[in-house]
Design an enzyme around this catalytic site. Structure first.
Site, short mmCIF file in Angstrom:
data_model
loop_
_atom_site.label_atom_id
_atom_site.label_comp_id
_atom_site.label_asym_id
_atom_site.label_seq_id
_atom_site.Cartn_x
_atom_site.Cartn_y
_atom_site.Cartn_z
N LYS A 1 35.81 25.83 -33.19
CA LYS A 1 35.41 24.40 -33.42
C LYS A 1 35.21 24.17 -34.89
O LYS A 1 34.07 24.39 -35.50
CB LYS A 1 34.24 23.93 -32.48
N GLU B 1 24.35 31.55 -40.28
CA GLU B 1 24.46 31.46 -41.89
C GLU B 1 23.98 29.76 -42.02
O GLU B 1 24.68 28.95 -41.61
CB GLU B 1 25.74 31.83 -42.41
N CYS C 1 26.53 27.03 -50.04
CA CYS C 1 25.28 27.54 -49.48
C CYS C 1 24.66 28.47 -50.52
O CYS C 1 23.55 28.79 -50.63
CB CYS C 1 25.24 28.13 -48.17
N GLU D 1 17.07 22.33 -49.57
CA GLU D 1 18.48 22.29 -49.90
C GLU D 1 19.25 20.77 -49.98
O GLU D 1 19.27 19.80 -49.00
CB GLU D 1 19.28 23.13 -48.94
P1 ADP Z 1 26.74 20.56 -42.38
O1 ADP Z 1 25.84 19.63 -42.94
O2 ADP Z 1 27.25 21.82 -42.94
O3 ADP Z 1 27.95 19.66 -41.67
P2 ADP Z 1 26.00 21.00 -39.52
O4 ADP Z 1 25.02 21.97 -39.10
O5 ADP Z 1 25.63 19.75 -39.32
O6 ADP Z 1 26.06 21.39 -41.03
O7 ADP Z 1 27.37 21.32 -39.07
C1 ADP Z 1 27.94 22.55 -38.87
C2 ADP Z 1 28.68 22.45 -37.73
O8 ADP Z 1 27.98 22.72 -36.46
C3 ADP Z 1 29.77 21.61 -37.49
O9 ADP Z 1 30.93 22.03 -36.89
C4 ADP Z 1 29.03 20.72 -36.47
O10 ADP Z 1 30.08 19.75 -35.78
C5 ADP Z 1 28.33 21.58 -35.73
N1 ADP Z 1 27.22 21.02 -34.86
C6 ADP Z 1 26.23 19.96 -35.13
N2 ADP Z 1 25.11 19.81 -34.37
C7 ADP Z 1 25.61 20.75 -33.11
C8 ADP Z 1 24.96 20.76 -32.27
N3 ADP Z 1 23.85 20.17 -31.66
N4 ADP Z 1 25.56 21.79 -31.39
C9 ADP Z 1 26.47 22.60 -31.78
N5 ADP Z 1 27.38 22.41 -32.64
C10 ADP Z 1 26.77 21.45 -33.65
#
Ligand code: ADP
Length: 482
Positions: free
Chosen positions: A173, A250, A284, A383
């Site tokens: 995903k 990470e 990061c 961050e």
């Molecule tokens: P970034 O700020 O780098 O986008 P996120 O943590 O928001 O960091 O997103 C990183 C990944 O985690 C993306 O693929 C996002 O769709 C996914 N993601 C965000 N929220 C959830 C959740 N509640 N459960 C599973 N995956 C999630």
């Protein structure tokens, strides 16, 4: 406009139940592509396909794994300019950075092609007379991969390649902002000769596709890169799921770069500019805290500012551009919010930080340098994930080291010095997973472990042969040969 790009489930390209539009951050009028969004039912189908493909793939030969991974590597490397352009167009890093990232993905697949041939077990004598003990590694099962937008092909590569190498099956995903690189990578994987179901792509939101992966009992492990907040949710969900899932996280960084009085000023400025602002500071491992001792402080700030004036900020695809746009409006809002917070806290916005107009509508931000910051300020603790860095003055090495370690993160750190004594001491005493001497905090090799400590990372290291810790499970077998 190209046709709607589909998801890859059980060996077929399938439509979704919604559309993700991929927008170029250098020109928001430019739609890079439209991608089918998977829903919960489709994600479940992908998991079922991966589960169904697991028994055969887990018993595939090292040669079969080598061949598939090697084909993937070869095609990625052959198409690095084209794929690098797509990546730069959808994510906003510059074209050379985009091509470099694609090449890195190709190298990672080549590395793990080789690793597939090298997996060996151990055999020893038992403490009990006449018995034999064997230690082997087996694949974990279906691995869900949840990836961020800032390295749209390298991070998926460093999760997918080892997963396949060690005999796991995959549901991938990608982040919603960068489906283009994920789709291109998936097309290459789809024609690599892997049996149907071994690899699946499901584009969609974290709350639907991500959540389904987290809750599903047939997903045995989750590899995640993203924010701390999401990482915590993932950890919780993996522990609550039945059976519990193996997971690896990470997350963020607030990486320090120490510059000592005895540093080569030119080297220190190059290292700081690269670490803080290249890839628009959206790494990061970016250096966001520049901890500079008093004797070199003013010269460093002056030289930094001169160097920053020479940085060209603009369209990621244009030649001569050093810093591309911020990835999207919400990240830009966050960067600007922190620039305001820094000023309100009493740090001095010494240079940059303003919005820029270019020929096309995009998220252009002049890299920002704060001075007179201290380590208690929010701009030094949280961050930001943009081209924003702050200079913190330290009286000597000891104080610089203490400030460097005074953070809840621990991904990367760096020091610029010509002293072997301080370089060695810092390597030993810096509380980070990766330490750099006279090198930017960002920029790593692919054949050695990547990961951090404290709030930055959780679980086994990624990359290099250390990746096997996460993507395999150990079996200890006893036998009485009679
Ligand atoms: P970034 O700020 O780098 O986008 P996120 O943590 O928001 O960091 O997103 C990183 C990944 O985690 C993306 O693929 C996002 O769709 C996914 N993601 C965000 N929220 C959830 C959740 N509640 N459960 C599973 N995956 C999630």
């Amino acid at each position: 406009m190209t046709a709607l790009q589909k998801n890859f489930i059980a060996g077929d390209w399938v439509d979704g139940s919604g559309i993700t539009r991929d927008i170029n951050p250098s020109n928001t009028n430019d739609v890079v592509g439209e991608y089918a969004k998977a829903d919960k039912a489709q994600t479940e189908k992908a998991i079922a396909a991966a589960k169904g493909a697991f028994p055969a793939w887990s018993r595939s030969t090292p040669q079969e794994r080598f061949d598939a991974l090697n084909r993937i590597s070869t095609e990625i490397l052959a198409r690095k300019e084209e794929l690098g352009r797509l990546l730069a167009r959808e994510e906003g890093k510059t074209l050379p950075e985009g091509i470099g990232e694609v090449a890195r993905a190709g190298q990672i697949f080549a590395f793990f092609a080789g690793e597939a041939l090298r997996l060996m077990g151990e055999k020893g004598a038992s403490v009990r007379p006449g018995l034999e003990v064997e230690i082997t590694r087996e694949p974990v099962g279906v691995v869900g991969m949840i990836t961020p937008w800032n390295f749209p092909i390298a991070i998926p590569a460093w999760k997918i390649a080892p997963a396949l190498c060690y005999g796991n099956t995959v549901v991938f995903k990608p982040a919603e902002l960068v489906p283009g690189s994920a789709h291109a990578l998936s097309e290459i994987i789809a024609r690599s000769g892997l049996p149907a179901g071994v690899f699946n792509l499901v584009v969609g939101s974290g709350s639907v596709v991500g959540q389904t992966l987290l809750e599903h009992p047939d997903v045995s492990a989750i590899s995640f890169t993203g924010s701390v907040a999401t990482g915590r949710k993932i950890a919780q969900a993996c522990v609550l799921s039945n059976p519990m899932k193996k997971f690896q996280l990470e997350m963020g960084g607030k990486n320090p770069l120490v510059v000592l009085d005895d540093a080569d000023l030119k080297v220190a400025v190059e290292v700081a500019v690269n670490g803080a602002y290249f890839s628009t500071g959206q790494r990061c491992t970016a250096s966001s805290r520049l901890i500079v001792t008093s004797g070199i402080h003013d010269r460093f700030v002056a030289a930094m500012t001169e160097r920053m004036k020479g940085l060209s900020v603009g369209d990621a695809l244009k030649s001569g551009v050093h810093v591309g746009p911020v990835v999207d409006q919400s990240q830009l809002d966050q960067d600007l919010r922190y620039i305001k917070i820094g000023q309100d806290e009493g740090a001095r916005l010494y240079w940059g930080g303003e919005l820029l107009n270019r020929e096309t509508p995009g998220f252009y931000l002049q890299p920002a340098l704060f001075t007179e910051a201290n380590n208690a300020m929010r701009i030094a603790r949280e961050e930001i994930f943009g081209p924003v860095a702050c200079v913190i003055r330290a009286k000597d090495y000891e104080e610089a080291l203490a400030i460097s370690n005074d953070t809840e993160f621990g991904l990367a750190s760096g020091i610029c010095t010509t002293s072997l004594k301080y370089a060695s001491h810092y390597k030993r005493n810096s509380e980070a997973g990766m330490v750099m001497v006279n090198l930017p905090t960002a920029g790593v090799d692919y054949h050695v472990p990547f990961g951090g400590r404290k709030g930055s990372s959780y679980g086994a290291r990624e990359q290099g042969s250390y990746a096997r810790e996460f993507y395999t499970t150990v079996k200890t077998a006893y036998a009485n040969p009679g």
